[in-house]
Write a protein that holds these residues in place. Structure first.
Motif, mmCIF file in Angstrom:
data_model
loop_
_atom_site.group_PDB
_atom_site.id
_atom_site.type_symbol
_atom_site.label_atom_id
_atom_site.label_comp_id
_atom_site.label_asym_id
_atom_site.label_seq_id
_atom_site.Cartn_x
_atom_site.Cartn_y
_atom_site.Cartn_z
ATOM 1 N N ASP A 33 49.173 40.693 121.752
ATOM 2 C CA ASP A 33 48.575 40.920 123.068
ATOM 3 C C ASP A 33 48.843 42.362 123.476
ATOM 4 O OD1 ASP A 33 51.255 40.973 123.698
ATOM 5 O OD2 ASP A 33 51.236 39.046 124.751
ATOM 6 N N ASP A 86 41.848 43.196 120.280
ATOM 7 C CA ASP A 86 40.638 43.631 120.975
ATOM 8 C C ASP A 86 41.036 44.293 122.286
ATOM 9 O OD1 ASP A 86 38.236 44.016 122.208
ATOM 10 O OD2 ASP A 86 37.508 41.965 121.975
ATOM 11 N N LYS A 89 39.861 43.088 125.793
ATOM 12 C CA LYS A 89 40.450 41.914 126.445
ATOM 13 C C LYS A 89 41.666 42.262 127.301
ATOM 14 C CE LYS A 89 38.830 38.556 123.031
ATOM 15 N NZ LYS A 89 39.226 37.511 122.027
ATOM 16 N N CYS A 90 42.087 43.525 127.252
ATOM 17 C CA CYS A 90 43.173 43.954 128.133
ATOM 18 C C CYS A 90 42.672 43.967 129.576
ATOM 19 C CB CYS A 90 43.672 45.346 127.741
ATOM 20 S SG CYS A 90 44.386 45.417 126.081
#
Length: 448
Positions: A33, A86, A89-90
Motif C-alpha cells: 500500500d 498502483d 489508488k493512493c
C-alpha cells in the motif's frame, strides 16, 4: 529538473532511484500500500550512506516537473511493477504520491564534494532520449505480447510502449531507460545480443554499474564460439596467468582456475571464458612445443605467481588440469557444447613476429622474478616466438602483452600504437591492450 550525472558505478552496485523502488515493490511478499511504498522508498534513499536520496529525489522531480499526464505516469509505473502498486489508488492520486516522495527527499547536494568523484559521464540529453525511445520501440512487439499474457491488471496494449517512450522523451532519458529495463525484466522480455550490446553501451555512457542492465535480463545469447572476441579485456591462457599474480594463496590452484573459467565478460555468452581458455590449453597440449618451453611460458607470463616447477608439476599436466576445469564449467553451463578449435590467424603471424623481434631490446637484459630463481627475459621471449611460429599467432601476441605487463619496460608512443593496431586486427576488445600495458611508461606524448 536538470540531472547532474555521476559515475554511478562508484556509488551503487545495482539499480537506484525510482526504478529501484519499482523493483522493491515488485518483489515484496504482499501487495504493497502507500505506507509500505514510502517505507521501501526510505530504504532506497538510505543506500550508500544516504546518497541514494539524491537520485530518488531527482527522479521524482523529473516526473513532477514534466508535462506528462497522470495516466501516462500511472501506466509506466504499473507496468514497471508488474501491477503490484498502483499510485492512482493512493488518496492523493499519482502526482500526490510523487509529491509525498518529493517532500521527504527534496533536491539536495551530495555529501561528498564533486572533486572527489571521477570524471562525470557526458551524454547529451536529447541523444539519450532518442536512443532510449528507439530501444523501447525495438522491443514493442515482444513487450506487448508478454504483458498481454500476464495476469495483472489489464492495460491497453498500445499504452505501455507509448507511456514508457513518453517518460523517456518528456520526463527524463535516464529514468526512462531504467524503467524500461525494469519492464523487460519483470515480464521476461527476450533481448537479442545486438540490442543487449546497445543497452550496455548506454550503461557505459551513463556511468551505471553494469549489473543494472544485465542482472535479470533475458538475453538471447548466441552459441558459444571461441572464435568470437566479445570480451573487452584479455581472455584465454594469457588472462589466466594474471589470476596467479601476487597473493592468490587463499585458493587452491584448481579453485583459482575455476574462478577464471567462470569469469565471463558481461558482453560474452555465458561459458565463453571457459571455451576460450580450453582452446588455448588444447592448442598448446597438441603442439610440438617441448614441455620445458610451456613451463617457461607459464612461469614468465604469471611472473612466477604459481611455481609449477617448484611444485613438481609437469607443464602439460597443468594444462590438462586447466582443460578438466574448463570442461566441468562448460558441462554446467551448456552440456551440449562440443569443443572446436577456432581458425588460426596465419595472416597475422609475420606481423606478430615483427613485434616480438622489436621487443628484444626490452627483454634481453631483464630477469623475470629477479629476486627468486630468475627467468631470463630473452628465454621468455624465445618461448613466445615458438608459440607464434608453431602454435598460434593470436595466443603468442597475447602472451607477449603479458610479458610486457610483468616486466614493465618503457615504450615509445610508436610501439604502443603498433600494439593497439595489431590488437584491433585480432578484434580484441577496446580495453585489451590498454589494460595489459596500463602501468607502462609511454614516451613521448600521451597514449592514443
Amino acid at each position: 529538473m536538470a540531472r547532474q550525472r555521476e559515475q554511478y558505478g562508484i556509488l551503487y552496485e545495482g539499480d537506484f532511484g525510482l526504478s529501484a523502488l519499482a523493483e522493491r515493490l515488485f518483489v515484496t511478499d504482499r501487495s504493497p500500500d502507500e505506507a509500505q511504498s514510502l517505507r521501501l522508498a526510505s530504504e532506497i534513499a538510505a543506500v550508500t550512506e544516504g546518497e541514494g536520496a539524491v537520485e530518488l529525489g531527482v527522479d521524482v522531480r523529473c516526473l513532477l516537473d514534466s508535462p506528462l499526464p497522470d495516466d501516462i505516469i500511472r501506466t509506466a509505473w504499473l507496468v514497471a511493477t508488474h501491477g503490484r502498486f498502483d499510485p492512482a489508488k493512493c488518496e492523493s492520486g499519482v502526482r500526490g504520491w510523487l509529491r509525498r516522495l518529493a517532500e521527504r527527499w527534496p533536491e539536495r547536494e551530495r555529501k561528498q564534494a564533486p572533486g572527489q568523484w571521477a570524471a562525470r559521464p557526458s551524454i547529451a540529453e536529447e541523444e539519450l532520449r532518442t536512443a532510449v525511445a528507439a530501444e523501447i520501440r525495438a522491443s514493442a512487439g515482444p513487450l506487448r505480447r508478454r504483458v498481454a499474457e500476464s495476469d495483472h491488471v489489464a492495460l491497453p496494449s498500445g499504452a505501455i510502449v507509448e507511456s514508457l517512450e513518453a517518460v523517456a522523451r518528456q520526463g527524463d532519458g535516464d529514468l526512462g531507460l531504467r524503467l524500461f529495463l525494469r519492464v523487460l525484466k519483470v515480464y521476461d522480455v527476450p533481448v537479442d545480443k545486438e540490442q543487449y550490446d546497445r543497452l550496455m553501451a548506454l550503461d557505459t555512457a551513463l556511468g551505471w554499474p553494469g549489473p543494472l542492465v544485465y542482472d535479470g535480463l533475458n538475453v538471447l545469447w548466441p552459441p558459444i564460439d571461441p572464435a568470437r572476441r566479445d570480451a573487452s579485456g584479455d581472455f584465454g591462457l594469457s588472462a589466466l596467468t594474471s589470476w596467479f599474480e601476487d597473493a592468490w594463496q587463499e585458493d587452491t590452484a584448481r579453485a583459482r582456475v575455476r574462478q577464471a573459467a567462470a569469469a565471463d565478460d558481461s558482453a560474452q555468452t555465458p561459458g565463453s571464458a571457459a571455451a576460450l581458455l580450453l582452446a588455448d590449453a588444447h592448442r598448446l597440449l597438441d603442439s610440438s612445443l617441448p614441455t620445458e618451453t610451456i613451463e617457461i611460458l607459464w612461469l614468465s607470463a604469471s611472473g612466477r605467481g604459481y611455481n609449477i616447477d617448484r611444485g613438481g608439476i609437469d607443464a602439460r599436466d597443468w594444462l590438462r588440469l586447466i582443460e578438466d576445469v574448463c570442461d566441468e564449467r562448460l558441462r554446467e553451463i551448456t552440456p551440449q557444447y562440443r569443443h572446436t578449435a577456432p581458425p588460426l590467424r596465419t595472416d597475422l603471424r609475420d606481423a606478430v613476429l615483427r613485434v616480438v623481434r622489436e621487443a628484444t631490446p626490452l627483454l634481453t637484459d631483464v630477469n623475470i622474478s629477479p629476486r627468486w630463481e630468475p627467468i631470463p627475459g630473452a628465454s621468455a621471449l624465445a618461448a613466445v616466438k615458438e608459440v607464434v611460429t608453431h602454435v598460434d599467432a593470436d595466443l603468442g601476441f597475447r602472451l607477449l602483452l603479458r610479458l610486457l605487463h610483468v616486466v614493465s619496460p618503457s615504450l615509445t608512443q610508436e610501439q604502443y600504437s603498433r600494439y593497439q593496431a595489431l590488437g584491433r586486427q585480432f578484434s580484441y576488445g577496446d580495453d585489451h591492450v590498454t589494460e595489459a600495458l596500463e602501468q607502462l611508461h609511454v614516451t613521448p606524448g600521451e597514449r592514443g
